[in-house]
Scaffold this active site. Structure first.
Site, short mmCIF file in Angstrom:
data_model
loop_
_atom_site.label_atom_id
_atom_site.label_comp_id
_atom_site.label_asym_id
_atom_site.label_seq_id
_atom_site.Cartn_x
_atom_site.Cartn_y
_atom_site.Cartn_z
N LYS A 1 -51.53 71.14 -48.67
CA LYS A 1 -51.31 71.79 -47.37
C LYS A 1 -52.59 71.74 -46.52
O LYS A 1 -52.52 71.63 -45.30
CB LYS A 1 -50.91 73.26 -47.57
CG LYS A 1 -49.72 73.49 -48.51
CD LYS A 1 -48.41 72.98 -47.93
CE LYS A 1 -47.23 73.24 -48.85
NZ LYS A 1 -47.16 72.39 -50.04
N GLU B 1 -46.98 73.32 -54.83
CA GLU B 1 -45.71 72.59 -54.71
C GLU B 1 -44.66 73.30 -55.54
O GLU B 1 -44.97 74.16 -56.35
CB GLU B 1 -45.88 71.15 -55.23
CG GLU B 1 -46.87 70.31 -54.44
CD GLU B 1 -46.58 70.27 -52.95
OE1 GLU B 1 -45.40 70.18 -52.58
OE2 GLU B 1 -47.53 70.34 -52.16
N GLY B 2 -43.39 72.90 -55.35
CA GLY B 2 -42.34 73.39 -56.23
C GLY B 2 -41.52 74.52 -55.65
O GLY B 2 -40.61 75.02 -56.28
#
Length: 474
Positions: free
Chosen positions: A305, A368-369
């Site tokens: 990010k 993530e995820g």
């Protein structure tokens, strides 16, 4: 966007019958997940959650998302090769975020030793929402780009048949014909096959790094099956297996259980809880090898990010993609507002902005995820706590995208069919292969539409919030 299926969504009896038909067709097509009770076994499986009807998507935005994907491939590849940019960008983040720091440490180790791999493979998925503009027209805005373990390319190729079936049952054959064919798994396999071929050893195999408990196995099998059809064999191993049975020879060729590895395809390794000390050592071993990694560690870092936020700064795209003003313009048109929270005046201003209008922003950690972002009151509390702490550098602030909600019916195992207000997220799969400095493949290979009820702020299909869908172009 008004829905085409409005009246159909009102007839409860018809919906129940349609839902039964749709679920049976989904099972027959292989739109499958293992169950949460038995995530290591395929003895009992269920259908992956999906929408009863395809959701309306403006053709122009779908075309725009496809048109910019090759630019995003080039951009991710450029970032991954720019060690100075990565170091500068992540310098404050790695002081506060242990996970990013560990990835970065491996990146530095590999650079110091000298990168052994000569073939680089990117399989990514760029995700967007449709921002409601003041004049009511929707605009394509990027949420994030996934550079590791970008999933659902397999299941997304199975769902068009399900929606065509539902519309055909309703005698809407013309509408059924408008549902786009989509086969991302074939394109993703094409990229892996190209990297395998360029590695240059016909006896070598593809190593898929898998999780011990993998509910989404059928999604992965779709890619494995495409490769097997090309006579390329895939072995599935965990990080623990690599620790025990992986080794490098004097030329840094990677061997697992005596088999030479041409390509390492990660479907694990994107969250902190997926790493023990042993797993970090296995990741370093893989990175030091000359096998093509998908992704290599620099490409995983390019998907953070913090990098996304820095790329939105004036002049950054021009620096990374010199002499490509058209690509830069296409990329920049998809950027939402992104703000650094590094210590200093710029970060202070961003926090003040978010605290003054919390409904307009989302706080994102380097994760993530799905299910990691903070919104509304939770975000306000977090920002108040982080305000005077160096830890705030491990987050970025992003303008919240507000799509126009619409009605659809969500189908989930064990739940009654529910008509709810929804929003969608469109992902486009990208594939590129580079040998040394030469790009030998750069393409888009399909899409993924995921839809969720508006009360769920965050999370995707794997996180149990969104369901699989198909775009109905309008």
């Amino acid at each position: 966007m008004a829905t085409n299926w409005g009246s159909l969504l009102q007839d409860e009896q018809q919906l129940e019958e349609l839902a039964r038909q749709a679920v049976d067709r989904a099972l027959a097509e292989g739109v499958l997940l293992r169950t949460s009770q038995e995530p290591t076994s395929s003895e009992v499986v269920s259908y992956a959650p999906f929408t009863l009807f395809p959701s309306l998507v403006p053709s122009a935005l779908l075309e725009q998302a496809y048109a910019v994907q090759m630019d995003f491939n080039l951009l991710v590849d450029a970032v991954s090769q720019n060690a100075a940019f990565l170091e500068q960008t992540l310098s404050s983040t790695i002081k506060q975020d242990d996970f990013t720091a560990r990835l970065f440490h491996i990146h530095k180790q590999v650079l110091k030793e000298g990168i052994a791999q000569t073939v680089f493979l990117g399989l990514n998925r760029s995700d967007y929402m449709f921002q409601r503009s003041t004049d009511g027209s929707p605009a394509l805005k990027q949420i994030e780009i996934n550079t590791i373990s970008a999933s659902f390319g397999g299941l997304a190729s199975r769902t068009p048949a399900v929606h065509r079936h539902v519309l055909s049952v309703l005698s809407k054959t013309k509408e059924a014909g408008k549902i786009l064919s989509n086969n991302p798994s074939k394109g993703l396999a094409l990229g892996i096959a190209k990297a395998w071929e360029l590695y240059g050893s016909t006896n070598a195999v593809v190593l898929l790094i898998a999780q011990e408990k993998e509910r989404n196995i059928f999604d992965q099998r779709a890619i494995e099956n495409e490769l097997l059809a090309r006579n390329i064999h895939v072995i599935r191993r965990t990080f623990e297996d690599i620790s025990e049975k992986g080794s490098l020879d004097q030329d840094r060729r990677l061997f697992v259980d005596g088999q030479e590895i041409a390509v390492v395809y990660f479907r694990d390794g994107y969250m902190p809880r997926q790493y023990s000390l042993q797993n970090w050592e296995a990741r370093l071993l893989l990175e030091r090898s000359c096998a093509a990694k998908c992704p290599d560690i620099a490409t995983q870092l390019a998907g953070t990010k913090k990098v996304q936020q820095e790329l939105s700064r004036p002049g950054m795209l021009e620096m990374l993609l010199p002499g490509q003003p058209e690509a830069v313009a296409r990329l920049r048109a998809t950027f939402a507002g992104l703000y650094s929270l590094d210590m200093g005046e710029e970060g202070d201003q961003a926090i003040a902005k978010a605290l003054a209008a919390p409904s307009r922003f989302v706080l994102k950690p380097q994760r993530e995820g799905g299910g990691n972002n903070l919104y509304g009151e939770e975000m306000v509390q977090a920002l108040k706590q982080l305000k005077d702490s160096e830890e705030r550098a491990s987050y970025i602030l992003m303008e919240k995208i507000e799509p126009e909600p619409f009605e659809n019916c969500l189908l989930r195992p064990g739940s009654p069919a529910q008509v709810v207000q929804c929003i969608s997220e469109l992902g486009i799969f990208g594939v590129y292969v580079r040998q040394e400095k030469t790009l030998v493949m750069n393409k888009h290979v399909g899409h993924l539409l995921r839809t969720k009820a508006i009360e769920h702020a965050d999370g995707g299909v794997a996180a149990g919030v969104a369901v699989l869908d198909n775009p109905y172009p309008v």
